[in-house]
Design an enzyme around this catalytic site. Structure first.
Site, PDB file in Angstrom:
ATOM      1  N   THR A 228     130.532 -47.471  24.631  1.00  0.00           N
ATOM      2  CA  THR A 228     129.732 -48.033  25.734  1.00  0.00           C
ATOM      3  C   THR A 228     128.289 -47.531  25.605  1.00  0.00           C
ATOM      4  O   THR A 228     127.520 -47.628  26.551  1.00  0.00           O
ATOM      5  CB  THR A 228     130.289 -47.607  27.116  1.00  0.00           C
ATOM      6  OG1 THR A 228     130.350 -46.177  27.151  1.00  0.00           O
ATOM      7  CG2 THR A 228     131.659 -48.197  27.390  1.00  0.00           C
ATOM      8  N   SER A 229     127.932 -46.968  24.436  1.00  0.00           N
ATOM      9  CA  SER A 229     126.616 -46.342  24.316  1.00  0.00           C
ATOM     10  C   SER A 229     125.599 -47.279  23.656  1.00  0.00           C
ATOM     11  O   SER A 229     124.841 -47.960  24.352  1.00  0.00           O
ATOM     12  CB  SER A 229     126.738 -45.026  23.560  1.00  0.00           C
ATOM     13  OG  SER A 229     125.566 -44.288  23.734  1.00  0.00           O
ATOM     14  N   ARG A 230     125.583 -47.324  22.341  1.00  0.00           N
ATOM     15  CA  ARG A 230     124.726 -48.265  21.628  1.00  0.00           C
ATOM     16  C   ARG A 230     125.481 -48.734  20.385  1.00  0.00           C
ATOM     17  O   ARG A 230     126.113 -47.932  19.681  1.00  0.00           O
ATOM     18  CB  ARG A 230     123.391 -47.636  21.203  1.00  0.00           C
ATOM     19  CG  ARG A 230     122.389 -47.471  22.332  1.00  0.00           C
ATOM     20  CD  ARG A 230     121.859 -48.814  22.871  1.00  0.00           C
ATOM     21  NE  ARG A 230     120.902 -48.634  23.960  1.00  0.00           N
ATOM     22  CZ  ARG A 230     121.196 -48.627  25.261  1.00  0.00           C
ATOM     23  NH1 ARG A 230     122.439 -48.790  25.665  1.00  0.00           N
ATOM     24  NH2 ARG A 230     120.247 -48.484  26.158  1.00  0.00           N
ATOM     25  N   ASP A 254     131.552 -52.260  24.405  1.00  0.00           N
ATOM     26  CA  ASP A 254     130.639 -52.856  25.389  1.00  0.00           C
ATOM     27  C   ASP A 254     129.290 -53.137  24.739  1.00  0.00           C
ATOM     28  O   ASP A 254     128.415 -53.744  25.347  1.00  0.00           O
ATOM     29  CB  ASP A 254     130.461 -51.921  26.594  1.00  0.00           C
ATOM     30  CG  ASP A 254     129.643 -52.576  27.701  1.00  0.00           C
ATOM     31  OD1 ASP A 254     129.992 -53.701  28.101  1.00  0.00           O
ATOM     32  OD2 ASP A 254     128.656 -51.980  28.154  1.00  0.00           O
ATOM     33  N   GLU A 259     123.704 -57.137  18.864  1.00  0.00           N
ATOM     34  CA  GLU A 259     123.921 -57.829  20.143  1.00  0.00           C
ATOM     35  C   GLU A 259     122.681 -58.534  20.689  1.00  0.00           C
ATOM     36  O   GLU A 259     122.794 -59.440  21.509  1.00  0.00           O
ATOM     37  CB  GLU A 259     124.418 -56.842  21.199  1.00  0.00           C
ATOM     38  CG  GLU A 259     123.342 -55.852  21.680  1.00  0.00           C
ATOM     39  CD  GLU A 259     123.835 -54.910  22.793  1.00  0.00           C
ATOM     40  OE1 GLU A 259     124.931 -54.346  22.645  1.00  0.00           O
ATOM     41  OE2 GLU A 259     123.099 -54.750  23.783  1.00  0.00           O
ATOM     42  N   HIS A 291     127.782 -55.762  27.153  1.00  0.00           N
ATOM     43  CA  HIS A 291     126.855 -54.739  27.663  1.00  0.00           C
ATOM     44  C   HIS A 291     126.825 -54.764  29.191  1.00  0.00           C
ATOM     45  O   HIS A 291     125.753 -54.846  29.806  1.00  0.00           O
ATOM     46  CB  HIS A 291     125.453 -54.948  27.087  1.00  0.00           C
ATOM     47  CG  HIS A 291     124.662 -53.667  27.009  1.00  0.00           C
ATOM     48  ND1 HIS A 291     123.942 -53.316  25.901  1.00  0.00           N
ATOM     49  CD2 HIS A 291     124.482 -52.664  27.899  1.00  0.00           C
ATOM     50  CE1 HIS A 291     123.353 -52.147  26.126  1.00  0.00           C
ATOM     51  NE2 HIS A 291     123.676 -51.737  27.326  1.00  0.00           N
ATOM     52  N   GLN A 292     128.017 -54.709  29.788  1.00  0.00           N
ATOM     53  CA  GLN A 292     128.102 -54.821  31.247  1.00  0.00           C
ATOM     54  C   GLN A 292     128.482 -53.509  31.921  1.00  0.00           C
ATOM     55  O   GLN A 292     128.669 -53.474  33.145  1.00  0.00           O
ATOM     56  CB  GLN A 292     129.096 -55.930  31.651  1.00  0.00           C
ATOM     57  CG  GLN A 292     130.569 -55.539  31.525  1.00  0.00           C
ATOM     58  CD  GLN A 292     131.505 -56.586  32.114  1.00  0.00           C
ATOM     59  OE1 GLN A 292     131.679 -57.643  31.520  1.00  0.00           O
ATOM     60  NE2 GLN A 292     132.094 -56.316  33.261  1.00  0.00           N
ATOM     61  N   ALA A 293     128.591 -52.422  31.124  1.00  0.00           N
ATOM     62  CA  ALA A 293     129.081 -51.167  31.709  1.00  0.00           C
ATOM     63  C   ALA A 293     128.212 -50.701  32.886  1.00  0.00           C
ATOM     64  O   ALA A 293     128.700 -50.100  33.830  1.00  0.00           O
ATOM     65  CB  ALA A 293     129.159 -50.083  30.651  1.00  0.00           C
TER      66      ALA A 293
HETATM   67  P1  NAD Z   1     122.172 -38.223  28.422  1.00  0.00           P
HETATM   68  O1  NAD Z   1     120.809 -38.091  27.851  1.00  0.00           O
HETATM   69  O2  NAD Z   1     122.451 -37.659  29.776  1.00  0.00           O
HETATM   70  O3  NAD Z   1     123.256 -37.606  27.411  1.00  0.00           O
HETATM   71  C1  NAD Z   1     123.233 -37.849  26.039  1.00  0.00           C
HETATM   72  C2  NAD Z   1     123.891 -36.660  25.354  1.00  0.00           C
HETATM   73  O4  NAD Z   1     123.972 -36.950  23.949  1.00  0.00           O
HETATM   74  C3  NAD Z   1     123.105 -35.347  25.510  1.00  0.00           C
HETATM   75  O5  NAD Z   1     123.973 -34.313  25.917  1.00  0.00           O
HETATM   76  C4  NAD Z   1     122.545 -35.087  24.118  1.00  0.00           C
HETATM   77  O6  NAD Z   1     122.442 -33.692  23.811  1.00  0.00           O
HETATM   78  C5  NAD Z   1     123.595 -35.758  23.252  1.00  0.00           C
HETATM   79  N1  NAD Z   1     123.132 -36.108  21.904  1.00  0.00           N
HETATM   80  C6  NAD Z   1     121.870 -36.429  21.503  1.00  0.00           C
HETATM   81  N2  NAD Z   1     121.860 -36.701  20.178  1.00  0.00           N
HETATM   82  C7  NAD Z   1     123.144 -36.544  19.755  1.00  0.00           C
HETATM   83  C8  NAD Z   1     123.770 -36.663  18.484  1.00  0.00           C
HETATM   84  N3  NAD Z   1     123.077 -37.036  17.394  1.00  0.00           N
HETATM   85  N4  NAD Z   1     125.087 -36.399  18.396  1.00  0.00           N
HETATM   86  C9  NAD Z   1     125.808 -36.032  19.498  1.00  0.00           C
HETATM   87  N5  NAD Z   1     125.271 -35.900  20.719  1.00  0.00           N
HETATM   88  C10 NAD Z   1     123.951 -36.155  20.841  1.00  0.00           C
HETATM   89  O7  NAD Z   1     122.489 -39.786  28.396  1.00  0.00           O
HETATM   90  P2  NAD Z   1     123.537 -40.587  29.309  1.00  0.00           P
HETATM   91  O8  NAD Z   1     122.864 -40.993  30.585  1.00  0.00           O
HETATM   92  O9  NAD Z   1     124.812 -39.855  29.360  1.00  0.00           O
HETATM   93  O10 NAD Z   1     123.698 -41.926  28.448  1.00  0.00           O
HETATM   94  C11 NAD Z   1     124.336 -41.907  27.176  1.00  0.00           C
HETATM   95  C12 NAD Z   1     124.068 -43.214  26.460  1.00  0.00           C
HETATM   96  O11 NAD Z   1     124.743 -44.270  27.170  1.00  0.00           O
HETATM   97  C13 NAD Z   1     122.593 -43.655  26.458  1.00  0.00           C
HETATM   98  O12 NAD Z   1     121.920 -43.118  25.340  1.00  0.00           O
HETATM   99  C14 NAD Z   1     122.665 -45.160  26.401  1.00  0.00           C
HETATM  100  O13 NAD Z   1     122.514 -45.545  25.054  1.00  0.00           O
HETATM  101  C15 NAD Z   1     124.079 -45.495  26.871  1.00  0.00           C
HETATM  102  N6  NAD Z   1     124.116 -46.335  28.069  1.00  0.00           N
HETATM  103  C16 NAD Z   1     124.813 -47.500  28.020  1.00  0.00           C
HETATM  104  C17 NAD Z   1     124.893 -48.303  29.152  1.00  0.00           C
HETATM  105  C18 NAD Z   1     125.707 -49.595  29.158  1.00  0.00           C
HETATM  106  O14 NAD Z   1     125.552 -50.409  30.078  1.00  0.00           O
HETATM  107  N7  NAD Z   1     126.570 -49.834  28.193  1.00  0.00           N
HETATM  108  C19 NAD Z   1     124.241 -47.913  30.323  1.00  0.00           C
HETATM  109  C20 NAD Z   1     123.546 -46.695  30.332  1.00  0.00           C
HETATM  110  C21 NAD Z   1     123.474 -45.906  29.199  1.00  0.00           C
END
Ligand code: NAD
Length: 343
Positions: A228-230, A254, A259, A291-293
């Site tokens: 659900t990240s990227r 997601d 995309e 991408h609806q999370a």
């Molecule tokens: P955050 O910044 O709070 O947490 C990210 C964590 O990843 C941090 O603890 C950081 O130390 C760690 N990190 C950085 N580089 C890393 C690496 N190379 N390997 C392992 N860990 C690493 O971010 P968050 O708010 O928890 O969001 C996480 C991700 O979720 C965002 O980067 C975004 O891409 C994704 N996201 C997706 C949606 C969606 O709708 N699907 C919505 C919001 C965020």
């Protein structure tokens, strides 16, 4: 203040209309994404407000500067679509670091439960009055090991949810949180020992294709992958091969690395040109959401309010806590004082 909104959807407008009125700016909504060809639409605006698939690369930044735009306001947390290094000393960039980590973490769990309890198949069957249980056997989450990559805001909520299910949680983070009670392991150990792996770290040069042909070869047979990240954290071709070879038991996606031209749009009457995505969607053990999370009412309201506040703070008070700063060259751990702008 006039703000050009790119890639605007019908669910964005009601929340941003309220926030714009409260913070005293005029929104100009465009359906189109921001890119080098559409940047001209921002002429005469003070800021642009963009989302995950808008292109804020160097050529676009150059054009925005020529048109007098002072601020790029991301209405999302991730900023991999912005060349922040190039933007330094040219245009300021703000984002919404948190709006509802619950929305994303809960969606990750929803995908996992749907997948392993075959809810998507059962839903279709009973709508057709087919009450057979054949092929619907799932497995218990209780006692399984989940590997969480990235223990920031969303990763931690996901960890709490998993603990509620009685799962064993192990985690990998580039910057482990001391004293958090999280059982950190190396990336390699996480890949080797997890029944389920969920990605919650940002997309960077370092994390690009973290899951690839080589690392997939080290996974437990039948592992469930949740992203659900990227999208580009995972090499999609390698994921497809891993599913075909039965190494990967299921994938819940997601996000998808290609995309940007597909997600958020209705292509139901069209032929999709992306064969990898089409093949992934055709697999019985792959679930794709678009991408609806993030998409909950609570998250939308928070996104609009924080974005509007970022804009107001930037133009009226000359500061912004949510600026993505490249002052010391390390955006993740910038040492700047929050009392002033990045440059
Ligand atoms: P955050 O910044 O709070 O947490 C990210 C964590 O990843 C941090 O603890 C950081 O130390 C760690 N990190 C950085 N580089 C890393 C690496 N190379 N390997 C392992 N860990 C690493 O971010 P968050 O708010 O928890 O969001 C996480 C991700 O979720 C965002 O980067 C975004 O891409 C994704 N996201 C997706 C949606 C969606 O709708 N699907 C919505 C919001 C965020």
């Amino acid at each position: 203040m006039k703000i050009a909104f790119f890639d605007t959807k019908n669910y964005d407008k009601p929340h941003f209309d309220i926030a714009a009125a409260a913070h005293g700016f005029e929104p100009v909504y465009y359906d189109t994404k921001l890119n080098v060809n559409t940047a001209e639409l921002a002429k005469g605006c003070d800021a642009v407000c963009v989302f995950v698939n808008d292109d804020v690369s160097a050529p676009v930044i150059d054009k925005l500067c020529v048109y007098g735009v002072k601020l790029v306001a991301l209405r999302c947390a991730g900023y991999n679509n912005v060349d922040v290094k190039y933007a330094y000393k040219k245009i300021h960039v703000v984002h919404v670091p948190a709006y509802s980590p619950y929305a994303v973490a809960e969606h990750a769990m929803a995908l996992l439960l749907t997948s392993i309890r075959r809810i998507h198949k059962a839903y279709n069957r009973t709508r057709d009055f087919n009450f057979s249980l054949s092929g619907l056997a799932g497995f218990d989450l209780h006692g399984k090991t989940v590997g969480v990559v990235g223990t920031g805001r969303i990763g931690r909520v996901f960890i709490d949810i998993c603990r509620g299910f009685g799962m064993k949680v192990i985690a990998y983070d580039k910057f482990p949180a001391e004293g958090s009670g999280i059982d950190y392991v190396s990336k390699e150990e996480l890949f080797e020992n997890s029944d389920i792996i969920s990605f919650h770290c940002p997309l960077t040069d370092e994390s690009f294709h973290m899951l690839n042909a080589e690392t997939i070869g080290t996974l437990r047979k039948g592992v469930v992958i949740i992203n659900t990240s990227r999208g580009a954290l995972i090499d999609s071709e390698a994921l497809l091969d891993g599913i075909k070879s039965r190494r990967i038991g299921a994938a819940c996606l997601d996000v998808y690395e290609e995309e940007s031209d597909i997600f958020f749009n209705d292509y139901s009457g069209h032929i999709i040109n992306d064969d990898t995505l089409a093949r992934l969607i055709s697999m019985p053990n792959v679930i794709v959401t678009s991408h609806q999370a993030f998409l909950t009412e609570e998250a939308l309201a928070n996104i609009a309010e924080t974005t509007a506040n970022n804009i107001e703070e930037f133009f009226k008070n000359e500061i912004c806590d949510n600026e993505l700063c490249y002052q010391c060259g390390n955006i993740e751990h910038c040492k700047k004082s929050k009392a002033k702008k990045c440059f």
